[in-house]
Design an enzyme around this catalytic site. Structure first.
Site, PDB file in Angstrom:
ATOM      1  N   LYS A  13     -10.483   9.135  -1.790  1.00 53.05           N
ATOM      2  CA  LYS A  13      -9.766  10.198  -2.514  1.00 53.05           C
ATOM      3  C   LYS A  13     -10.202  10.274  -3.964  1.00 53.05           C
ATOM      4  O   LYS A  13     -10.503  11.339  -4.493  1.00 53.05           O
ATOM      5  CB  LYS A  13      -8.238   9.955  -2.478  1.00 53.05           C
ATOM      6  CG  LYS A  13      -7.641   9.829  -1.105  1.00 53.05           C
ATOM      7  CD  LYS A  13      -6.148   9.550  -1.170  1.00 53.05           C
ATOM      8  CE  LYS A  13      -5.778   8.231  -1.817  1.00 53.05           C
ATOM      9  NZ  LYS A  13      -6.204   7.044  -1.050  1.00 53.05           N
ATOM     10  N   ARG A  88       3.148  10.263  -2.070  1.00 48.96           N
ATOM     11  CA  ARG A  88       2.887   9.195  -1.105  1.00 48.96           C
ATOM     12  C   ARG A  88       4.082   8.953  -0.208  1.00 48.96           C
ATOM     13  O   ARG A  88       4.022   8.093   0.671  1.00 48.96           O
ATOM     14  CB  ARG A  88       2.577   7.905  -1.864  1.00 48.96           C
ATOM     15  CG  ARG A  88       1.091   7.538  -1.886  1.00 48.96           C
ATOM     16  CD  ARG A  88       0.954   6.266  -2.700  1.00 48.96           C
ATOM     17  NE  ARG A  88      -0.217   5.510  -2.392  1.00 48.96           N
ATOM     18  CZ  ARG A  88      -1.320   5.505  -3.140  1.00 48.96           C
ATOM     19  NH1 ARG A  88      -1.411   6.264  -4.198  1.00 48.96           N
ATOM     20  NH2 ARG A  88      -2.332   4.726  -2.815  1.00 48.96           N
ATOM     21  N   ARG A 127     -15.288  -2.577  -3.233  1.00 52.22           N
ATOM     22  CA  ARG A 127     -14.961  -1.653  -4.337  1.00 52.22           C
ATOM     23  C   ARG A 127     -14.974  -2.392  -5.666  1.00 52.22           C
ATOM     24  O   ARG A 127     -14.437  -3.470  -5.792  1.00 52.22           O
ATOM     25  CB  ARG A 127     -13.580  -1.020  -4.118  1.00 52.22           C
ATOM     26  CG  ARG A 127     -13.123  -0.214  -5.329  1.00 52.22           C
ATOM     27  CD  ARG A 127     -12.143   0.863  -4.973  1.00 52.22           C
ATOM     28  NE  ARG A 127     -10.815   0.369  -4.645  1.00 52.22           N
ATOM     29  CZ  ARG A 127      -9.790   1.183  -4.370  1.00 52.22           C
ATOM     30  NH1 ARG A 127      -9.960   2.497  -4.374  1.00 52.22           N
ATOM     31  NH2 ARG A 127      -8.621   0.677  -4.070  1.00 52.22           N
ATOM     32  N   ARG A 160     -10.327  -4.944  -8.268  1.00 54.09           N
ATOM     33  CA  ARG A 160      -8.876  -4.836  -8.424  1.00 54.09           C
ATOM     34  C   ARG A 160      -8.178  -5.951  -7.665  1.00 54.09           C
ATOM     35  O   ARG A 160      -8.553  -6.270  -6.552  1.00 54.09           O
ATOM     36  CB  ARG A 160      -8.400  -3.484  -7.887  1.00 54.09           C
ATOM     37  CG  ARG A 160      -8.407  -2.399  -8.930  1.00 54.09           C
ATOM     38  CD  ARG A 160      -8.189  -1.038  -8.360  1.00 54.09           C
ATOM     39  NE  ARG A 160      -7.071  -0.919  -7.430  1.00 54.09           N
ATOM     40  CZ  ARG A 160      -6.719   0.232  -6.858  1.00 54.09           C
ATOM     41  NH1 ARG A 160      -7.391   1.339  -7.116  1.00 54.09           N
ATOM     42  NH2 ARG A 160      -5.707   0.281  -6.029  1.00 54.09           N
ATOM     43  N   ARG A 171      -1.153  -2.754   2.361  1.00 54.66           N
ATOM     44  CA  ARG A 171      -1.177  -1.363   1.892  1.00 54.66           C
ATOM     45  C   ARG A 171      -1.420  -0.396   3.047  1.00 54.66           C
ATOM     46  O   ARG A 171      -0.906   0.717   3.050  1.00 54.66           O
ATOM     47  CB  ARG A 171      -2.248  -1.201   0.806  1.00 54.66           C
ATOM     48  CG  ARG A 171      -1.823  -1.861  -0.509  1.00 54.66           C
ATOM     49  CD  ARG A 171      -2.997  -2.131  -1.410  1.00 54.66           C
ATOM     50  NE  ARG A 171      -3.627  -0.914  -1.881  1.00 54.66           N
ATOM     51  CZ  ARG A 171      -4.838  -0.866  -2.423  1.00 54.66           C
ATOM     52  NH1 ARG A 171      -5.546  -1.960  -2.563  1.00 54.66           N
ATOM     53  NH2 ARG A 171      -5.319   0.276  -2.842  1.00 54.66           N
TER      54      ARG A 171
HETATM   55  P1  ADP Z   1      -5.832   3.586  -3.759  1.00 55.03           P
HETATM   56  O1  ADP Z   1      -6.722   4.528  -4.546  1.00 55.03           O
HETATM   57  O2  ADP Z   1      -6.565   2.398  -3.314  1.00 55.03           O
HETATM   58  O3  ADP Z   1      -5.118   4.285  -2.651  1.00 55.03           O
HETATM   59  P2  ADP Z   1      -4.079   3.834  -6.001  1.00 55.03           P
HETATM   60  O4  ADP Z   1      -4.884   3.530  -7.213  1.00 55.03           O
HETATM   61  O5  ADP Z   1      -3.853   5.256  -5.664  1.00 55.03           O
HETATM   62  O6  ADP Z   1      -4.752   3.068  -4.770  1.00 55.03           O
HETATM   63  O7  ADP Z   1      -2.679   3.125  -6.088  1.00 55.03           O
HETATM   64  C1  ADP Z   1      -2.560   1.746  -6.366  1.00 55.03           C
HETATM   65  C2  ADP Z   1      -1.109   1.326  -6.200  1.00 55.03           C
HETATM   66  O8  ADP Z   1      -0.289   2.059  -7.121  1.00 55.03           O
HETATM   67  C3  ADP Z   1      -0.511   1.638  -4.835  1.00 55.03           C
HETATM   68  O9  ADP Z   1      -0.783   0.619  -3.878  1.00 55.03           O
HETATM   69  C4  ADP Z   1       0.976   1.731  -5.175  1.00 55.03           C
HETATM   70  O10 ADP Z   1       1.545   0.456  -5.347  1.00 55.03           O
HETATM   71  C5  ADP Z   1       0.950   2.398  -6.546  1.00 55.03           C
HETATM   72  N1  ADP Z   1       1.064   3.862  -6.442  1.00 55.03           N
HETATM   73  C6  ADP Z   1       0.105   4.777  -6.742  1.00 55.03           C
HETATM   74  N2  ADP Z   1       0.556   6.024  -6.533  1.00 55.03           N
HETATM   75  C7  ADP Z   1       1.831   5.912  -6.089  1.00 55.03           C
HETATM   76  C8  ADP Z   1       2.845   6.838  -5.691  1.00 55.03           C
HETATM   77  N3  ADP Z   1       2.620   8.174  -5.696  1.00 55.03           N
HETATM   78  N4  ADP Z   1       4.040   6.345  -5.305  1.00 55.03           N
HETATM   79  C9  ADP Z   1       4.285   5.032  -5.289  1.00 55.03           C
HETATM   80  N5  ADP Z   1       3.383   4.101  -5.642  1.00 55.03           N
HETATM   81  C10 ADP Z   1       2.165   4.520  -6.032  1.00 55.03           C
HETATM   82  P1  ADP Z   2      -9.286   5.888  -2.726  1.00 56.26           P
HETATM   83  O1  ADP Z   2      -9.162   6.609  -4.035  1.00 56.26           O
HETATM   84  O2  ADP Z   2      -8.949   6.751  -1.545  1.00 56.26           O
HETATM   85  O3  ADP Z   2      -8.558   4.589  -2.701  1.00 56.26           O
HETATM   86  P2  ADP Z   2     -12.044   5.342  -3.559  1.00 56.26           P
HETATM   87  O4  ADP Z   2     -12.551   6.672  -3.955  1.00 56.26           O
HETATM   88  O5  ADP Z   2     -11.693   4.402  -4.648  1.00 56.26           O
HETATM   89  O6  ADP Z   2     -10.825   5.509  -2.502  1.00 56.26           O
HETATM   90  O7  ADP Z   2     -13.127   4.667  -2.578  1.00 56.26           O
HETATM   91  C1  ADP Z   2     -12.939   3.364  -2.041  1.00 56.26           C
HETATM   92  C2  ADP Z   2     -14.277   2.601  -2.036  1.00 56.26           C
HETATM   93  O8  ADP Z   2     -15.167   3.196  -1.094  1.00 56.26           O
HETATM   94  C3  ADP Z   2     -15.021   2.644  -3.376  1.00 56.26           C
HETATM   95  O9  ADP Z   2     -15.697   1.442  -3.545  1.00 56.26           O
HETATM   96  C4  ADP Z   2     -15.993   3.811  -3.222  1.00 56.26           C
HETATM   97  O10 ADP Z   2     -17.153   3.654  -4.039  1.00 56.26           O
HETATM   98  C5  ADP Z   2     -16.343   3.740  -1.738  1.00 56.26           C
HETATM   99  N1  ADP Z   2     -16.558   5.055  -1.134  1.00 56.26           N
HETATM  100  C6  ADP Z   2     -15.955   6.245  -1.439  1.00 56.26           C
HETATM  101  N2  ADP Z   2     -16.404   7.226  -0.642  1.00 56.26           N
HETATM  102  C7  ADP Z   2     -17.297   6.656   0.212  1.00 56.26           C
HETATM  103  C8  ADP Z   2     -18.099   7.162   1.310  1.00 56.26           C
HETATM  104  N3  ADP Z   2     -18.048   8.444   1.679  1.00 56.26           N
HETATM  105  N4  ADP Z   2     -18.885   6.276   1.957  1.00 56.26           N
HETATM  106  C9  ADP Z   2     -18.925   4.959   1.589  1.00 56.26           C
HETATM  107  N5  ADP Z   2     -18.199   4.433   0.590  1.00 56.26           N
HETATM  108  C10 ADP Z   2     -17.382   5.269  -0.096  1.00 56.26           C
END
Ligand code: ADP
Ligand code: ADP
Ligand code: ZN
Length: 213
Positions: A13, A88, A127, A160, A171
């Site tokens: 995302k 979420r 990541r 992270r 998660r």
């Molecule tokens: P990822 O990109 O790996 O999905 P995020 O950076 O979006 O992770 O979020 C990291 C953490 O921050 C989540 O696991 C959650 O604990 C918290 N978080 C982020 N967005 C929300 C939300 N909209 N509501 C509740 N918790 C959130």
């Molecule tokens: P989210 O915001 O949904 O948690 P991220 O954008 O941070 O996800 O992506 C999670 C991990 O996967 C990062 O290390 C990113 O560089 C990698 N990644 C993202 N898109 C792709 C893809 N299409 N193929 C392989 N790896 C990816």
């Protein structure tokens, strides 16, 4: 254009949202980034949010909602935005819908980036993120030009804490229980578009852009 990015943690995302901000010139609003900034700056919100994030749990809605709705009223959100990591939960989605309806607005596109759980665990272990500007990399799929350093700002990349395999598993459980129901919520609203997130970053981006037409 008001866009929501849906999908499991690690589905890509953030990566896609960042590419979209450049092409469409609308801001990316990442609740995860906002929480991490608050944790870094040791704000009250940051202290409260940290305990949940470290356990792989969601931060409670009451700590999240006002923050986002306030951010959306910013001047830079006038022409639209990409919500990355919000909503979420169903209550968050309902609060967003209500706040938009009050202004006669609505979400135009909810993009579900589909990636199976097995791929997620693998992606998350590789990541790496920039603690300064939030740019995201992968040790195999999306390497920085200089190993371990951010392309954008040169800062040393980190892993992270909540990307440890154990927390990622938690998660994912939380995602399936609390966030996945949003897919049906936005499908019923008629704005859901699913894309295959297992393809390369550029291919996923192309598919998303084709949704916008
Ligand atoms: P990822 O990109 O790996 O999905 P995020 O950076 O979006 O992770 O979020 C990291 C953490 O921050 C989540 O696991 C959650 O604990 C918290 N978080 C982020 N967005 C929300 C939300 N909209 N509501 C509740 N918790 C959130
Ligand atoms: P989210 O915001 O949904 O948690 P991220 O954008 O941070 O996800 O992506 C999670 C991990 O996967 C990062 O290390 C990113 O560089 C990698 N990644 C993202 N898109 C792709 C893809 N299409 N193929 C392989 N790896 C990816
Ligand atoms: Zn950086």
């Amino acid at each position: 254009m008001k866009i929501i990015m849906l999908g499991a943690p690690g589905a890509g995302k953030g990566t896609q949202a960042r590419m979209m901000t450049e092409k469409y010139e609308i801001p990316q609003i990442s609740t995860g980034d906002i929480f991490r900034e608050n944790i870094r700056n040791q704000t009250e919100l940051g202290k409260k949010a940290k305990s949940y994030i470290d356990q792989g749990l969601l931060v409670p809605d009451e700590l999240t909602l006002d923050l986002v709705l306030d951010r959306l009223s910013g001047e830079d959100c006038k022409d639209g935005y990409i919500l990355d990591g919000f909503p979420r939960t169903i209550p968050q989605a309902e609060a967003l819908t209500a706040a938009l309806e009050e202004k006669g607005e609505k979400i135009d596109f909810a993009i579900d980036v589909e990636v199976p759980d097995d791929n997620i665990v693998q992606r998350m272990s590789g990541r790496r993120v920039c603690p300064k500007c939030g740019a995201t990399y992968h040790i195999r799929y999306n390497m920085p030009e200089k190993e371990g350093l951010c392309d954008e700002c040169g800062t040393e990349l980190i892993q992270r804490e909540d990307d440890s395999p154990k927390t990622v598993q938690k998660r994912l459980v939380v995602y399936h229980e609390q966030t996945q129901p949003l897919i049906d919520y936005y499908r019923r609203k008629g704005c859901l578009y699913a894309v295959d997130g297992t393809r390369s970053t550029d291919e996923v981006f192309q598919e998303i852009c084709s949704v916008f037409g």
